[in-house]
Scaffold this motif. Structure first.
Motif, short mmCIF file in Angstrom:
data_model
loop_
_atom_site.label_atom_id
_atom_site.label_comp_id
_atom_site.label_asym_id
_atom_site.label_seq_id
_atom_site.Cartn_x
_atom_site.Cartn_y
_atom_site.Cartn_z
N ARG A 213 0.84 -1.19 0.00
CA ARG A 213 0.00 0.00 0.00
C ARG A 213 0.88 1.25 0.00
O ARG A 213 1.99 1.23 0.53
N LEU A 216 1.11 6.84 3.75
CA LEU A 216 0.09 7.84 4.05
C LEU A 216 0.40 9.19 3.39
O LEU A 216 -0.52 9.93 3.03
N SER A 217 1.69 9.48 3.24
CA SER A 217 2.07 10.77 2.66
C SER A 217 1.55 10.95 1.24
O SER A 217 1.43 12.09 0.76
N GLU A 218 1.23 9.85 0.55
CA GLU A 218 0.71 9.95 -0.81
C GLU A 218 -0.81 10.12 -0.84
O GLU A 218 -1.38 10.42 -1.89
N SER A 219 -1.45 9.88 0.30
CA SER A 219 -2.93 9.87 0.30
C SER A 219 -3.55 10.87 1.27
O SER A 219 -4.71 11.22 1.10
N VAL A 220 -2.79 11.27 2.29
CA VAL A 220 -3.40 12.03 3.38
C VAL A 220 -2.67 13.37 3.55
O VAL A 220 -1.45 13.42 3.53
N THR A 221 -3.45 14.42 3.71
CA THR A 221 -2.90 15.74 4.05
C THR A 221 -3.50 16.16 5.39
O THR A 221 -4.73 16.11 5.58
N PHE A 222 -2.64 16.55 6.31
CA PHE A 222 -3.09 17.00 7.62
C PHE A 222 -3.18 18.52 7.65
O PHE A 222 -2.28 19.22 7.18
N HIS A 223 -4.27 19.03 8.19
CA HIS A 223 -4.44 20.49 8.35
C HIS A 223 -4.59 20.75 9.86
O HIS A 223 -5.49 20.21 10.50
N ARG A 224 -3.70 21.58 10.39
CA ARG A 224 -3.74 21.84 11.84
C ARG A 224 -3.70 23.36 12.07
O ARG A 224 -3.19 24.11 11.29
#
Length: 224
Positions: A213, A216-224
């Motif tokens: 798989r 995560l860096s290719e699928s998820v962006t974190f906004h804080r």
């Protein structure tokens, strides 16, 4: 089996070779009851499921083979995996290369690759296939398909929790008219895909293949 949730998720894979021995009616009902707990928009539960086994499954397989050999069928939804762009196409191609390498089928061996594709229409020897439809609702395709996706994942995880296996088969959605005609399903129900399921043949070459798989860096962006 006694698996925690993380183990069940990690062990789930797309099984492409099954033992033919059928499950009991009680086993199938318990899997369906698990899947019925899936979330859906406003609790609409838009999935309509037809489980096909035994002689009916064999007749359906023969009809699908004929349709395949005659050039295909109509489609209920626009979908063409060949046109995925960029990284999605790279992932698709990497999976195909790894799978056919494990089966010792050369890229140039068109006949062998076609036969492998046709095994979808034999449900990979699985004793059962669940065909999942949604109602023909105006502007409802995206939400209903999302709900069916959640239903499908619950179904597949239920199989793993019981020591069984399954595979979600998008290819079956290429033959909705054939399936509706063979099983007497109304035209206002549209086929999303099927799930072939049963006891996995762990000795098959395909059972030795595992696909990774993306990070995560290719699928998820974190906004804080």
């Amino acid at each position: 089996m006694s698996l925690n949730f993380q183990e069940i998720v990690a062990q789930r894979r797309s099984v492409r070779d099954f033992h033919a021995d059928p499950l009991s009616d009680e086993q199938i009902e318990q899997i369906l009851l698990d899947a019925q707990q899936s979330p859906s928009s406003c609790n609409t539960q838009p999935w309509v499921v037809h489980v096909v086994s035994g002689d009916a499954k064999d007749r359906l397989s023969a009809a699908l083979m004929r349709a395949f050999d005659e050039g295909g069928d109509t489609h209920d939804f626009g979908y063409d995996i060949a046109n995925y762009p960029g990284v999605y196409a790279e992932r698709r191609d990497a999976q195909a290369a790894k799978y056919y390498e494990a089966l010792k089928i050369a890229r140039s061996d068109t006949a062998a690759r076609t036969e492998e594709v046709r095994r979808n229409l034999e449900f990979f020897n699985a004793p059962h296939v669940a065909l999942i439809f949604i109602p023909n609702v105006v502007n409802g395709d995206v939400q209903n398909s999302a709900d069916v996706g959640m239903y499908t994942q619950t179904f597949l995880l239920s199989l793993v929790s019981r020591g069984l296996g399954g595979i979600a088969q998008g290819m079956l959605s290429n033959f909705p008219s054939t399936i509706r005609e063979e099983l007497g399903i109304p035209s206002d129900l549209r086929l999303v895909h099927g799930i072939s399921f049963g006891h996995a043949n762990e000795q098959a070459k395909s059972a030795q293949v595992r696909f990774g798989r993306a990070p995560l860096s290719e699928s998820v962006t974190f906004h804080r």
